[in-house]
Design an enzyme around this catalytic site. Sequence first.
Site, PDB file in Angstrom:
ATOM      1  N   CYS A   1     -11.316  -0.337   9.189  1.00 19.81           N
ATOM      2  CA  CYS A   1     -12.327  -1.592   8.982  1.00 19.81           C
ATOM      3  C   CYS A   1     -12.642  -2.513  10.007  1.00 19.81           C
ATOM      4  O   CYS A   1     -13.481  -3.346   9.861  1.00 19.81           O
ATOM      5  CB  CYS A   1     -11.834  -2.312   7.674  1.00 19.81           C
ATOM      6  SG  CYS A   1     -11.530  -1.407   6.171  1.00 19.81           S
TER       7      CYS A   1
HETATM    8  N1  COA Z   1      -5.026  -2.115 -13.059  1.00 21.63           N
HETATM    9  C1  COA Z   1      -3.901  -2.734 -13.764  1.00 21.63           C
HETATM   10  N2  COA Z   1      -2.718  -2.837 -12.955  1.00 21.63           N
HETATM   11  C2  COA Z   1      -2.674  -2.318 -11.575  1.00 21.63           C
HETATM   12  C3  COA Z   1      -3.596  -1.822 -11.158  1.00 21.63           C
HETATM   13  C4  COA Z   1      -4.814  -1.694 -11.861  1.00 21.63           C
HETATM   14  N3  COA Z   1      -6.099  -0.969 -11.159  1.00 21.63           N
HETATM   15  N4  COA Z   1      -3.375  -1.275  -9.879  1.00 21.63           N
HETATM   16  C5  COA Z   1      -1.965  -1.833  -9.706  1.00 21.63           C
HETATM   17  N5  COA Z   1      -1.468  -2.500 -10.870  1.00 21.63           N
HETATM   18  C6  COA Z   1      -0.383  -3.063 -11.224  1.00 21.63           C
HETATM   19  C7  COA Z   1       0.917  -2.260 -10.277  1.00 21.63           C
HETATM   20  O1  COA Z   1       1.275  -1.087 -11.120  1.00 21.63           O
HETATM   21  C8  COA Z   1       1.966  -3.636 -10.426  1.00 21.63           C
HETATM   22  O2  COA Z   1       2.544  -3.622 -11.639  1.00 21.63           O
HETATM   23  P1  COA Z   1       3.959  -3.891 -11.728  1.00 21.63           P
HETATM   24  O3  COA Z   1       4.111  -5.168 -11.163  1.00 21.63           O
HETATM   25  O4  COA Z   1       4.365  -3.805 -13.110  1.00 21.63           O
HETATM   26  O5  COA Z   1       4.600  -2.919 -10.777  1.00 21.63           O
HETATM   27  C9  COA Z   1       1.059  -4.811 -10.262  1.00 21.63           C
HETATM   28  O6  COA Z   1      -0.110  -4.405 -10.631  1.00 21.63           O
HETATM   29  C10 COA Z   1       0.875  -5.259  -8.899  1.00 21.63           C
HETATM   30  O7  COA Z   1       0.613  -4.160  -7.856  1.00 21.63           O
HETATM   31  P2  COA Z   1       0.286  -4.504  -6.484  1.00 21.63           P
HETATM   32  O8  COA Z   1      -0.073  -3.204  -5.819  1.00 21.63           O
HETATM   33  O9  COA Z   1       1.443  -5.226  -5.753  1.00 21.63           O
HETATM   34  O10 COA Z   1      -0.935  -5.525  -6.568  1.00 21.63           O
HETATM   35  P3  COA Z   1      -1.625  -6.406  -5.409  1.00 21.63           P
HETATM   36  O11 COA Z   1      -1.478  -7.834  -6.101  1.00 21.63           O
HETATM   37  O12 COA Z   1      -0.986  -6.348  -4.254  1.00 21.63           O
HETATM   38  O13 COA Z   1      -2.969  -5.971  -5.343  1.00 21.63           O
HETATM   39  C11 COA Z   1      -4.466  -4.973  -3.998  1.00 21.63           C
HETATM   40  C12 COA Z   1      -3.457  -4.844  -5.035  1.00 21.63           C
HETATM   41  C13 COA Z   1      -4.998  -3.547  -3.585  1.00 21.63           C
HETATM   42  C14 COA Z   1      -5.886  -5.663  -4.468  1.00 21.63           C
HETATM   43  C15 COA Z   1      -3.974  -5.825  -2.844  1.00 21.63           C
HETATM   44  O14 COA Z   1      -2.713  -5.327  -2.491  1.00 21.63           O
HETATM   45  C16 COA Z   1      -4.841  -5.557  -1.327  1.00 21.63           C
HETATM   46  O15 COA Z   1      -6.109  -6.243  -1.636  1.00 21.63           O
HETATM   47  N6  COA Z   1      -4.299  -5.581  -0.256  1.00 21.63           N
HETATM   48  C17 COA Z   1      -4.907  -5.613   0.702  1.00 21.63           C
HETATM   49  C18 COA Z   1      -5.758  -4.538   1.018  1.00 21.63           C
HETATM   50  C19 COA Z   1      -6.596  -4.666   2.584  1.00 21.63           C
HETATM   51  O16 COA Z   1      -6.837  -5.573   3.065  1.00 21.63           O
HETATM   52  N7  COA Z   1      -6.706  -3.393   3.278  1.00 21.63           N
HETATM   53  C20 COA Z   1      -7.278  -3.542   4.386  1.00 21.63           C
HETATM   54  C21 COA Z   1      -8.500  -3.120   4.609  1.00 21.63           C
HETATM   55  S1  COA Z   1      -9.137  -1.639   3.957  1.00 21.63           S
END
Ligand code: COA
Length: 371
Positions: free
Chosen positions: A152
């Site tokens: 990215c």
């Molecule tokens: N729908 C519903 N629930 C979901 C889900 C979905 N599509 N995807 C994950 N979950 C759930 C998980 O299972 C987890 O459940 P649990 O608490 O029961 O275990 C919970 O949501 C939290 O998951 P997590 O992966 O910790 O979510 P998050 O708050 O970190 O959000 C992202 C996920 C991807 C949006 C976030 O981590 C992010 O944007 N990270 C940075 C990405 C980035 O900058 N990348 C670099 C550039 S590409």
Amino acid sequence: MHRVIISGIGVEIPEASITNDELVESFNSWVDAENDKRVARGEEPLQRSDSGFIEHASGIKTRHVIEREGILDPKRMSPRIPARPDDALSIQAEFGVASARKALAMAGRRPGDIDMVICSSSHLQRPYPAIAVEMQQALGTKGAGFDMGLGCSSAAAALHVAVNLVRSGAQKKMLVTTPEIITGHLNFRDRQTHFIFGDASVSMVVEAAEDARPGRLEVLDTRLWTQMSSNIRTNLGYLTRSAQDDPYMIDLEGNLIRQVGNKVFKDVTVAGHRFIVDFLAEHGLTPEGIRRFWLHQANARMNAMILKLAFGHEVGHDRAPMVLDRLGNTAGAGAIVALSENHADMKAGDYGLLCAFGAGYSIGGALLRMT
Ligand code: COA
């Protein structure tokens, strides 16, 4: 040494878009069908996705895509992009050319004025001939072209290269292009990542500042930082087939984009705010002295946290505009779209900081000033 400006920025966004509800409906109908089979086999069922989670966790409401029907078809879940003959313009070059023409028009330059093209993208359609060389031919630019990529941070990394080539006098007028067709590599059956990305193409004309005309974006400095991490990774490459029992049938399992989102969130938030504070300090500046931040567009909460750590307090979208709510994460293109849409109101002498971050890990920055 020459002073360097970004004289033109072009953005091309595909017309088709997909809302969270549409994406989740397709994902969940695939999960439901899959779970019928899993239950029959006595396996753990897959979990459904949720629109509310997606908007809350990422800030994304819709994304624009090159091709929508194939993505939303639960039997396919991937864009349908037909192969083109070798003598036809490839889709990534076409996408790059579309934003490049807009960047050239803004700069008031003809293709023949450009003496080098860099195509820098998180995903390249093929290794060779370089997409940049194909764009060189399609546009009619002079000199040479080459491809590069840094996840990215691809556009920011190419800007670092281009600015320094122009500053040194090695090149006079360069085109930096980042056509991101990232939906082509996304696993729309992966609940963790299926909602993240969208497609967009951006281009910039980078040239020596021959005069000090007002209303130009001067690039004062650029910076790159990288540190190995597999928390955002793809393993699809030219050796993928050699690792398989049947090298003539590619198994994609485990070879598409994977991300440990919450780990990336934490690591990049810490590294990103440090990068910003240190880069500005090298120029005797603090975040308060910067009129605008054009940050990578991956996650609204993450950008808010990076800025809160850098400033010591929260800042609004006028200071750090957001485009990811309507475009999703457009990989290398995101920060440049934010820049393109949010610089015309800046006054002479205003500073702005472009900062992209992502896979690698990588961070790329550019300190800009309105002339
Ligand atoms: N729908 C519903 N629930 C979901 C889900 C979905 N599509 N995807 C994950 N979950 C759930 C998980 O299972 C987890 O459940 P649990 O608490 O029961 O275990 C919970 O949501 C939290 O998951 P997590 O992966 O910790 O979510 P998050 O708050 O970190 O959000 C992202 C996920 C991807 C949006 C976030 O981590 C992010 O944007 N990270 C940075 C990405 C980035 O900058 N990348 C670099 C550039 S590409």
